[in-house]
Scaffold this motif. Structure first.
Motif, PDB file in Angstrom:
ATOM      1  N   GLU A 111       0.830  -1.208   0.000  1.00  0.00           N
ATOM      2  CA  GLU A 111       0.000   0.000   0.000  1.00  0.00           C
ATOM      3  C   GLU A 111       0.863   1.255   0.000  1.00  0.00           C
ATOM      4  O   GLU A 111       0.565   2.226  -0.672  1.00  0.00           O
ATOM      5  N   ASP A 112       1.923   1.218   0.780  1.00  0.00           N
ATOM      6  CA  ASP A 112       2.838   2.358   0.868  1.00  0.00           C
ATOM      7  C   ASP A 112       3.437   2.687  -0.503  1.00  0.00           C
ATOM      8  O   ASP A 112       3.495   3.846  -0.913  1.00  0.00           O
ATOM      9  N   ARG A 113       3.871   1.663  -1.214  1.00  0.00           N
ATOM     10  CA  ARG A 113       4.456   1.885  -2.538  1.00  0.00           C
ATOM     11  C   ARG A 113       3.412   2.382  -3.531  1.00  0.00           C
ATOM     12  O   ARG A 113       3.684   3.264  -4.343  1.00  0.00           O
ATOM     13  N   LEU A 114       2.223   1.815  -3.459  1.00  0.00           N
ATOM     14  CA  LEU A 114       1.135   2.274  -4.341  1.00  0.00           C
ATOM     15  C   LEU A 114       0.831   3.747  -4.093  1.00  0.00           C
ATOM     16  O   LEU A 114       0.668   4.525  -5.039  1.00  0.00           O
ATOM     17  N   GLU A 115       0.758   4.129  -2.823  1.00  0.00           N
ATOM     18  CA  GLU A 115       0.485   5.525  -2.474  1.00  0.00           C
ATOM     19  C   GLU A 115       1.566   6.456  -3.002  1.00  0.00           C
ATOM     20  O   GLU A 115       1.264   7.521  -3.548  1.00  0.00           O
ATOM     21  N   LYS A 116       2.822   6.059  -2.849  1.00  0.00           N
ATOM     22  CA  LYS A 116       3.926   6.888  -3.333  1.00  0.00           C
ATOM     23  C   LYS A 116       3.837   7.085  -4.851  1.00  0.00           C
ATOM     24  O   LYS A 116       4.060   8.185  -5.351  1.00  0.00           O
ATOM     25  N   LEU A 117       3.516   6.022  -5.559  1.00  0.00           N
ATOM     26  CA  LEU A 117       3.390   6.128  -7.018  1.00  0.00           C
ATOM     27  C   LEU A 117       2.215   7.019  -7.406  1.00  0.00           C
ATOM     28  O   LEU A 117       2.331   7.860  -8.299  1.00  0.00           O
ATOM     29  N   GLU A 118       1.101   6.831  -6.730  1.00  0.00           N
ATOM     30  CA  GLU A 118      -0.089   7.624  -7.056  1.00  0.00           C
ATOM     31  C   GLU A 118       0.102   9.095  -6.701  1.00  0.00           C
ATOM     32  O   GLU A 118      -0.346   9.975  -7.426  1.00  0.00           O
ATOM     33  N   GLU A 119       0.803   9.374  -5.603  1.00  0.00           N
ATOM     34  CA  GLU A 119       1.108  10.766  -5.236  1.00  0.00           C
ATOM     35  C   GLU A 119       1.961  11.439  -6.310  1.00  0.00           C
ATOM     36  O   GLU A 119       1.833  12.636  -6.554  1.00  0.00           O
ATOM     37  N   LEU A 120       2.795  10.663  -6.951  1.00  0.00           N
ATOM     38  CA  LEU A 120       3.657  11.181  -8.009  1.00  0.00           C
ATOM     39  C   LEU A 120       2.883  11.396  -9.319  1.00  0.00           C
ATOM     40  O   LEU A 120       3.328  12.111 -10.189  1.00  0.00           O
ATOM     41  N   GLY A 121       1.707  10.767  -9.405  1.00  0.00           N
ATOM     42  CA  GLY A 121       0.923  10.890 -10.626  1.00  0.00           C
ATOM     43  C   GLY A 121       1.174   9.761 -11.605  1.00  0.00           C
ATOM     44  O   GLY A 121       0.930   9.893 -12.804  1.00  0.00           O
ATOM     45  N   PHE A 122       1.661   8.652 -11.092  1.00  0.00           N
ATOM     46  CA  PHE A 122       1.926   7.491 -11.942  1.00  0.00           C
ATOM     47  C   PHE A 122       0.618   6.962 -12.502  1.00  0.00           C
ATOM     48  O   PHE A 122      -0.373   6.835 -11.790  1.00  0.00           O
ATOM     49  N   THR A 123       0.608   6.674 -13.792  1.00  0.00           N
ATOM     50  CA  THR A 123      -0.573   6.078 -14.425  1.00  0.00           C
ATOM     51  C   THR A 123      -0.249   4.646 -14.806  1.00  0.00           C
ATOM     52  O   THR A 123       0.869   4.337 -15.222  1.00  0.00           O
ATOM     53  N   TRP A 124      -1.244   3.801 -14.655  1.00  0.00           N
ATOM     54  CA  TRP A 124      -1.020   2.377 -14.885  1.00  0.00           C
ATOM     55  C   TRP A 124      -1.068   2.003 -16.360  1.00  0.00           C
ATOM     56  O   TRP A 124      -0.644   0.933 -16.741  1.00  0.00           O
ATOM     57  N   ARG A 125      -1.574   2.916 -17.166  1.00  0.00           N
ATOM     58  CA  ARG A 125      -1.562   2.703 -18.618  1.00  0.00           C
ATOM     59  C   ARG A 125      -0.668   3.769 -19.224  1.00  0.00           C
ATOM     60  O   ARG A 125      -0.872   4.956 -18.993  1.00  0.00           O
ATOM     61  N   ARG A 126       0.272   3.332 -20.012  1.00  0.00           N
ATOM     62  CA  ARG A 126       1.189   4.274 -20.651  1.00  0.00           C
ATOM     63  C   ARG A 126       0.471   4.952 -21.806  1.00  0.00           C
ATOM     64  O   ARG A 126      -0.214   4.317 -22.576  1.00  0.00           O
ATOM     65  N   SER A 127       0.657   6.267 -21.897  1.00  0.00           N
ATOM     66  CA  SER A 127       0.047   6.976 -23.024  1.00  0.00           C
ATOM     67  C   SER A 127       0.798   6.615 -24.289  1.00  0.00           C
ATOM     68  O   SER A 127       1.914   6.092 -24.247  1.00  0.00           O
ATOM     69  N   THR A 128       0.212   6.904 -25.420  1.00  0.00           N
ATOM     70  CA  THR A 128       0.826   6.535 -26.689  1.00  0.00           C
ATOM     71  C   THR A 128       1.776   7.611 -27.206  1.00  0.00           C
ATOM     72  O   THR A 128       2.236   7.541 -28.330  1.00  0.00           O
ATOM     73  N   THR A 129       2.092   8.575 -26.369  1.00  0.00           N
ATOM     74  CA  THR A 129       3.050   9.612 -26.748  1.00  0.00           C
ATOM     75  C   THR A 129       4.383   8.950 -27.109  1.00  0.00           C
ATOM     76  O   THR A 129       4.896   8.145 -26.342  1.00  0.00           O
ATOM     77  N   ASN A 130       4.916   9.294 -28.251  1.00  0.00           N
ATOM     78  CA  ASN A 130       6.162   8.678 -28.704  1.00  0.00           C
ATOM     79  C   ASN A 130       7.302   9.640 -28.426  1.00  0.00           C
ATOM     80  O   ASN A 130       7.712  10.412 -29.269  1.00  0.00           O
ATOM     81  N   ARG A 131       7.837   9.604 -27.228  1.00  0.00           N
ATOM     82  CA  ARG A 131       8.884  10.514 -26.801  1.00  0.00           C
ATOM     83  C   ARG A 131      10.074   9.702 -26.305  1.00  0.00           C
ATOM     84  O   ARG A 131       9.925   8.650 -25.738  1.00  0.00           O
ATOM     85  N   LYS A 132      11.265  10.235 -26.516  1.00  0.00           N
ATOM     86  CA  LYS A 132      12.475   9.562 -26.018  1.00  0.00           C
ATOM     87  C   LYS A 132      13.121  10.391 -24.948  1.00  0.00           C
ATOM     88  O   LYS A 132      13.166  11.519 -24.888  1.00  0.00           O
TER      89      LYS A 132
END
Length: 126
Positions: free
Chosen positions: A105-126
Protein backbone atom coordinates in the motif's frame (compact mmCIF):
# COMPACT_ATOMS: atom_id res chain seq x y z
CA UNK A 1 45.02 -15.18 -7.55
CA UNK A 2 44.11 -12.01 -5.72
CA UNK A 3 40.75 -11.87 -7.51
CA UNK A 4 39.80 -15.26 -6.08
CA UNK A 5 40.31 -14.17 -2.48
CA UNK A 6 38.57 -10.88 -3.23
CA UNK A 7 35.57 -12.78 -4.63
CA UNK A 8 35.52 -14.98 -1.55
CA UNK A 9 35.63 -11.91 0.69
CA UNK A 10 32.70 -10.31 -1.14
CA UNK A 11 30.80 -13.57 -0.89
CA UNK A 12 31.44 -13.69 2.86
CA UNK A 13 30.48 -10.03 3.21
CA UNK A 14 27.24 -10.73 1.33
CA UNK A 15 26.42 -13.58 3.69
CA UNK A 16 27.18 -11.38 6.68
CA UNK A 17 24.94 -8.58 5.36
CA UNK A 18 22.15 -11.08 4.73
CA UNK A 19 22.45 -12.35 8.32
CA UNK A 20 22.36 -8.82 9.75
CA UNK A 21 19.15 -8.13 7.84
CA UNK A 22 17.63 -11.38 9.11
CA UNK A 23 18.65 -10.57 12.71
CA UNK A 24 17.25 -7.04 12.30
CA UNK A 25 13.84 -8.39 11.31
CA UNK A 26 13.88 -10.78 14.26
CA UNK A 27 14.91 -7.97 16.61
CA UNK A 28 12.04 -5.78 15.44
CA UNK A 29 9.57 -8.66 15.64
CA UNK A 30 10.54 -9.27 19.26
CA UNK A 31 12.18 -12.59 18.43
CA UNK A 32 15.53 -13.79 19.75
CA UNK A 33 18.33 -12.06 17.84
CA UNK A 34 22.06 -11.60 18.22
CA UNK A 35 21.69 -8.05 16.95
CA UNK A 36 21.77 -5.45 19.70
CA UNK A 37 20.43 -1.91 19.74
CA UNK A 38 24.01 -0.65 19.89
CA UNK A 39 25.02 -2.63 16.78
CA UNK A 40 21.92 -1.41 14.94
CA UNK A 41 22.86 2.19 15.77
CA UNK A 42 26.43 1.65 14.58
CA UNK A 43 25.25 0.12 11.32
CA UNK A 44 22.74 2.95 10.89
CA UNK A 45 25.58 5.45 11.34
CA UNK A 46 27.42 4.03 8.33
CA UNK A 47 24.28 3.95 6.20
CA UNK A 48 23.59 0.23 6.35
CA UNK A 49 20.63 -0.69 4.14
CA UNK A 50 18.25 -2.87 6.14
CA UNK A 51 15.74 -3.51 3.39
CA UNK A 52 17.33 -3.63 -0.04
CA UNK A 53 14.01 -3.87 -1.90
CA UNK A 54 12.72 -0.69 -0.23
CA UNK A 55 16.03 0.99 -0.96
CA UNK A 56 15.89 0.09 -4.67
CA UNK A 57 12.23 1.11 -4.93
CA UNK A 58 13.01 4.50 -3.43
CA UNK A 59 15.94 4.98 -5.84
CA UNK A 60 13.70 4.26 -8.82
CA UNK A 61 10.92 6.43 -7.42
CA UNK A 62 13.34 9.35 -7.06
CA UNK A 63 14.49 8.85 -10.63
CA UNK A 64 10.87 8.65 -11.82
CA UNK A 65 10.12 11.94 -10.03
CA UNK A 66 13.09 13.51 -11.80
CA UNK A 67 11.84 12.18 -15.12
CA UNK A 68 8.40 13.67 -14.44
CA UNK A 69 9.99 16.99 -13.53
CA UNK A 70 11.77 17.05 -16.90
CA UNK A 71 9.00 15.58 -19.09
CA UNK A 72 5.76 16.43 -17.29
CA UNK A 73 4.55 12.86 -16.85
CA UNK A 74 5.57 9.37 -15.76
CA UNK A 75 5.30 7.82 -19.23
CA UNK A 76 8.85 6.56 -19.39
CA UNK A 77 9.56 4.72 -22.66
CA UNK A 78 10.82 1.20 -22.14
CA UNK A 79 14.05 2.01 -23.97
CA UNK A 80 14.65 5.26 -22.06
CA UNK A 81 18.29 5.66 -21.11
CA UNK A 82 19.67 7.72 -18.28
CA UNK A 83 23.23 7.32 -17.05
CA UNK A 84 22.05 7.62 -13.42
CA UNK A 85 19.54 4.82 -13.79
CA UNK A 86 19.71 3.10 -17.18
CA UNK A 87 16.92 0.65 -16.38
CA UNK A 88 14.21 3.17 -15.39
CA UNK A 89 12.11 2.40 -18.47
CA UNK A 90 12.21 -1.33 -17.82
CA UNK A 91 11.32 -0.74 -14.16
CA UNK A 92 8.27 1.34 -15.11
CA UNK A 93 7.17 -1.29 -17.65
CA UNK A 94 7.55 -3.98 -14.99
CA UNK A 95 5.45 -1.93 -12.54
CA UNK A 96 2.66 -1.66 -15.09
CA UNK A 97 2.84 -5.36 -15.87
CA UNK A 98 2.53 -6.53 -12.29
CA UNK A 99 0.48 -3.53 -11.12
CA UNK A 100 -0.68 -3.68 -7.51
CA UNK A 101 -0.31 -7.45 -7.21
CA UNK A 102 3.12 -7.28 -5.64
CA UNK A 103 3.20 -3.70 -4.39
CA UNK A 104 2.58 -2.67 -0.81
CA UNK A 105 0.00 0.00 0.00
CA UNK A 106 2.84 2.36 0.87
CA UNK A 107 4.46 1.89 -2.54
CA UNK A 108 1.14 2.27 -4.34
CA UNK A 109 0.48 5.52 -2.47
CA UNK A 110 3.93 6.89 -3.33
CA UNK A 111 3.39 6.13 -7.02
CA UNK A 112 -0.09 7.62 -7.06
CA UNK A 113 1.11 10.77 -5.24
CA UNK A 114 3.66 11.18 -8.01
CA UNK A 115 0.92 10.89 -10.63
CA UNK A 116 1.93 7.49 -11.94
CA UNK A 117 -0.57 6.08 -14.43
CA UNK A 118 -1.02 2.38 -14.88
CA UNK A 119 -1.56 2.70 -18.62
CA UNK A 120 1.19 4.27 -20.65
CA UNK A 121 0.05 6.98 -23.02
CA UNK A 122 0.83 6.53 -26.69
CA UNK A 123 3.05 9.61 -26.75
CA UNK A 124 6.16 8.68 -28.70
CA UNK A 125 8.88 10.51 -26.80
CA UNK A 126 12.47 9.56 -26.02
Amino acid sequence: YTHLSLSQNYYRLGLWVQKQRMYYKKYHNGEKSTLTKDRIEKLDEIGFIWDYLDYKFDLFLTELAEYKKQHGDCNVPEDYYNSENPSLGAWVKNLRTRKPKTLTEDRLEKLEELGFTWRRSTTNRK
